[in-house]
Every structure is written in C-alpha cells, then in structure tokens.
Design a protein around this motif. Structure first.
Motif, mmCIF file in Angstrom:
data_model
loop_
_atom_site.group_PDB
_atom_site.id
_atom_site.type_symbol
_atom_site.label_atom_id
_atom_site.label_comp_id
_atom_site.label_asym_id
_atom_site.label_seq_id
_atom_site.Cartn_x
_atom_site.Cartn_y
_atom_site.Cartn_z
ATOM 1 N N ASP A 1 0.833 -1.207 0.000
ATOM 2 C CA ASP A 1 0.000 0.000 0.000
ATOM 3 C C ASP A 1 0.869 1.260 0.000
ATOM 4 O OD1 ASP A 1 -2.282 -1.547 0.017
ATOM 5 O OD2 ASP A 1 -2.638 -1.322 2.174
ATOM 6 N N LEU A 2 1.938 1.257 0.816
ATOM 7 C CA LEU A 2 2.829 2.417 0.863
ATOM 8 C C LEU A 2 3.567 2.587 -0.465
ATOM 9 C CD1 LEU A 2 4.331 2.205 4.471
ATOM 10 C CD2 LEU A 2 2.549 3.743 3.635
ATOM 11 N N LEU A 3 4.018 1.485 -1.052
ATOM 12 C CA LEU A 3 4.697 1.562 -2.348
ATOM 13 C C LEU A 3 3.788 2.147 -3.420
ATOM 14 C CD1 LEU A 3 6.757 -1.733 -2.642
ATOM 15 C CD2 LEU A 3 7.630 0.601 -2.863
ATOM 16 N N ASN A 4 2.498 1.861 -3.320
ATOM 17 C CA ASN A 4 1.549 2.387 -4.301
ATOM 18 C C ASN A 4 1.306 3.885 -4.142
ATOM 19 O OD1 ASN A 4 1.200 -0.069 -5.596
ATOM 20 N ND2 ASN A 4 -0.504 -0.664 -4.282
ATOM 21 N N THR A 5 1.690 4.453 -2.990
ATOM 22 C CA THR A 5 1.462 5.877 -2.771
ATOM 23 C C THR A 5 2.742 6.711 -2.828
ATOM 24 O OG1 THR A 5 1.625 5.675 -0.358
ATOM 25 C CG2 THR A 5 -0.570 5.472 -1.330
ATOM 26 N N ILE A 6 3.891 6.079 -2.683
ATOM 27 C CA ILE A 6 5.152 6.835 -2.660
ATOM 28 C C ILE A 6 5.412 7.459 -4.032
ATOM 29 C CG2 ILE A 6 6.650 4.886 -3.269
ATOM 30 C CD1 ILE A 6 8.694 5.994 -1.242
ATOM 31 N N TYR A 7 5.967 8.653 -4.007
ATOM 32 C CA TYR A 7 6.315 9.318 -5.267
ATOM 33 C C TYR A 7 7.791 9.695 -5.228
ATOM 34 C CZ TYR A 7 7.016 12.711 -8.894
ATOM 35 O OH TYR A 7 7.531 13.368 -9.982
ATOM 36 N N LEU A 8 8.527 9.288 -6.254
ATOM 37 C CA LEU A 8 9.914 9.709 -6.415
ATOM 38 C C LEU A 8 10.048 10.319 -7.807
ATOM 39 C CD1 LEU A 8 10.263 6.586 -4.856
ATOM 40 C CD2 LEU A 8 12.404 7.739 -4.508
ATOM 41 N N ASP A 9 10.736 11.463 -7.878
ATOM 42 C CA ASP A 9 10.957 12.047 -9.201
ATOM 43 C C ASP A 9 11.888 11.136 -10.001
ATOM 44 O OD1 ASP A 9 13.628 12.616 -8.427
ATOM 45 O OD2 ASP A 9 13.091 14.627 -7.764
ATOM 46 N N THR B 1 2.590 -6.294 -15.721
ATOM 47 C CA THR B 1 3.388 -6.602 -14.535
ATOM 48 C C THR B 1 2.483 -6.725 -13.313
ATOM 49 O OG1 THR B 1 5.283 -5.431 -15.456
ATOM 50 C CG2 THR B 1 5.286 -5.822 -13.074
ATOM 51 N N LEU B 2 2.677 -7.806 -12.570
ATOM 52 C CA LEU B 2 1.901 -8.054 -11.351
ATOM 53 C C LEU B 2 2.706 -7.618 -10.140
ATOM 54 C CD1 LEU B 2 0.577 -11.627 -12.230
ATOM 55 C CD2 LEU B 2 -0.702 -9.483 -12.322
ATOM 56 N N GLU B 3 2.018 -7.044 -9.171
ATOM 57 C CA GLU B 3 2.625 -6.633 -7.908
ATOM 58 C C GLU B 3 1.888 -7.326 -6.771
ATOM 59 O OE1 GLU B 3 5.216 -4.539 -7.623
ATOM 60 O OE2 GLU B 3 5.310 -3.955 -9.737
ATOM 61 N N ALA B 4 2.597 -7.538 -5.663
ATOM 62 C CA ALA B 4 1.943 -8.100 -4.485
ATOM 63 C C ALA B 4 0.795 -7.182 -4.089
ATOM 64 C CB ALA B 4 2.935 -8.240 -3.344
ATOM 65 N N GLY B 5 -0.354 -7.772 -3.761
ATOM 66 C CA GLY B 5 -1.528 -6.993 -3.374
ATOM 67 C C GLY B 5 -2.499 -6.728 -4.509
ATOM 68 N N ASP B 6 -2.088 -7.023 -5.749
ATOM 69 C CA ASP B 6 -2.975 -6.834 -6.905
ATOM 70 C C ASP B 6 -4.156 -7.795 -6.848
ATOM 71 O OD1 ASP B 6 -1.498 -4.837 -8.093
ATOM 72 O OD2 ASP B 6 -0.533 -6.141 -9.569
ATOM 73 N N THR B 7 -5.177 -7.479 -7.639
ATOM 74 C CA THR B 7 -6.305 -8.378 -7.859
ATOM 75 C C THR B 7 -6.178 -8.905 -9.285
ATOM 76 O OG1 THR B 7 -7.741 -7.188 -6.337
ATOM 77 C CG2 THR B 7 -8.826 -8.558 -8.007
ATOM 78 N N ALA C 1 -12.334 -13.603 -9.190
ATOM 79 C CA ALA C 1 -11.366 -12.570 -8.782
ATOM 80 C C ALA C 1 -10.555 -13.093 -7.598
ATOM 81 C CB ALA C 1 -12.096 -11.292 -8.391
ATOM 82 N N VAL C 2 -9.256 -12.965 -7.693
ATOM 83 C CA VAL C 2 -8.350 -13.348 -6.603
ATOM 84 C C VAL C 2 -7.696 -12.051 -6.127
ATOM 85 C CG1 VAL C 2 -6.403 -14.786 -5.921
ATOM 86 C CG2 VAL C 2 -7.946 -15.577 -7.732
ATOM 87 N N ARG C 3 -8.017 -11.662 -4.886
ATOM 88 C CA ARG C 3 -7.552 -10.380 -4.351
ATOM 89 C C ARG C 3 -6.313 -10.552 -3.483
ATOM 90 N NH1 ARG C 3 -12.768 -10.242 -5.189
ATOM 91 N NH2 ARG C 3 -13.811 -8.355 -5.876
ATOM 92 N N ASN C 4 -5.551 -9.470 -3.384
ATOM 93 C CA ASN C 4 -4.355 -9.429 -2.524
ATOM 94 C C ASN C 4 -3.401 -10.589 -2.791
ATOM 95 O OD1 ASN C 4 -5.068 -7.041 -1.150
ATOM 96 N ND2 ASN C 4 -6.460 -8.206 0.146
ATOM 97 N N ILE C 5 -2.999 -10.728 -4.045
ATOM 98 C CA ILE C 5 -2.108 -11.828 -4.395
ATOM 99 C C ILE C 5 -0.729 -11.630 -3.768
ATOM 100 C CG2 ILE C 5 -3.268 -12.314 -6.584
ATOM 101 C CD1 ILE C 5 -0.801 -10.888 -7.952
#
Length: 193
Positions: free
Chosen positions: A95-103, A131-137, A158-162
């Motif tokens: 969740d944090l990785l999905n919100t972090i912003y780096l230039d 590309t799949l990420e952990a937590g994707d559906t 649907a398979v959530r939070n993979i």
C-alpha cells in the motif's frame, strides 16, 4: 563540519527511517561510495542492523516508513523505497509503495542499488504481459482444478491481494474459496478495477 553532525542537524537528532532517538550510524546509500551529506542518511541501531534484510527484524518497526518516505531528502526516499520493496510480502508495505512518489532521478537512483542480484529481480507478468505486484487483484482466465482441495476455481473468479512467489515469475499465490493456492501467471489477467 563533520558529516555526522550535519546528518544529526538535518534529521533533528532522529533516525531518518523510523524517527527513533539516538541515531548513531551513518549509512552511505549505494551505489555511491563517497561519503557526503547528499548520499548518506543517519540511522538508529535497529534500522542499521536490519537495513539489508528488513524482514530479519521486527516487521512492524518499518511501518514508520509511512511517514519518513515523504522526507524531502532524496537519500531517505531512496532507502524507504528500497526497504518497502524488500517487504512486499506485507500488504501495508505494498500500500505504501503504491502511494510513494519519487521524481525520475531519485527513482533511477533507487533502482540502481549497485547490487546485480537485486537488479535481476524476478518480474511476474499476467497472460497479457502486464506486470503483477503483491496486493494486486487478478481474474482467472480459465477453470483450474485445485489439486488436493477438491474443487475447481472457475474462470472469471477474482483473486484479491495476491502474493508473488519468490524466484519464480510463473507463480503467484492467492485465496480462492477461502483456500490459499498457487496459481500460474499464464492463467490470470490483472484486474483494472
């Protein structure tokens, strides 16, 4: 001025990753090997001890990255991003990785750890090449017989939070009918919802 004193002043005498008191270790952010205020951060004992393998310590210790990843200091942003990537098995880290912003320059630095093994990171892709990420559906693209569980996972489920299977880009894990199962990535597509 001494580098440690400069780092302590910048961090207001706090660890730059967990905001704990009494930081005493200078951490030179790879791949750089020249100590400077721009390429270094200051860490407490716990962060310094577990920085290369964050999962070896107390996982909840790293939840403070939710605050420190917003530091205006690029070196702190880089180490926060790298640490969260090493903790991708934790939903909160994803969740944090999905919100972090780096230039762009900071993201390039974050991805260039100087560690060839990390740069050859396993990438999981769905049947369409997304590309799949952990937590994707993901959505199942065909009926799958689940060995030993006595049921068939139906197409369209649907398979959530993979979770991503380490060192195997062809496999993910997820819950279907309340059962944790391994699924081949060629039989899923990433959900856009």
């Amino acid at each position: 001025m001494d580098l440690k004193l400069e780092l302590l002043e910048r961090s207001e005498n706090k660890c730059e990753l967990c905001e704990g008191s009494n930081p005493e270790h200078i951490y030179l952010v790879p791949p750089d090997n020249e100590e400077s205020i721009d390429k270094s951060i200051i860490l407490c004992n716990s962060c310094f001890k577990h920085i290369d393998d964050p999962a070896s310590g107390t996982i909840n210790h790293w939840r403070s990255l939710g605050n420190t990843m917003w530091s205006p200091t690029p070196a702190v942003q880089v180490v926060a991003w790298r640490t969260l990537n090493k903790l991708k098995s934790e939903n909160w880290a994803v969740d944090l990785l999905n919100t972090i912003y780096l230039d762009e320059p900071t993201m390039a630095w974050a991805k260039d750890s100087g560690n060839e093994e990390e740069q050859n990171e396993v990438i999981h892709k769905d049947s369409n090449g997304a590309t799949l990420e952990a937590g994707d559906t993901v959505i199942l693209t065909k009926d799958l017989n689940v060995s030993g569980a006595g049921f068939t996972a139906k197409r369209g489920t649907a398979v959530r939070n993979i979770l991503l299977v380490d060192n195997n880009p062809d496999q993910i894990e997820g819950k279907v009918n309340g059962q944790q199962i391994v699924i081949l990535t060629k039989f899923v597509k990433k959900s856009t919802k």
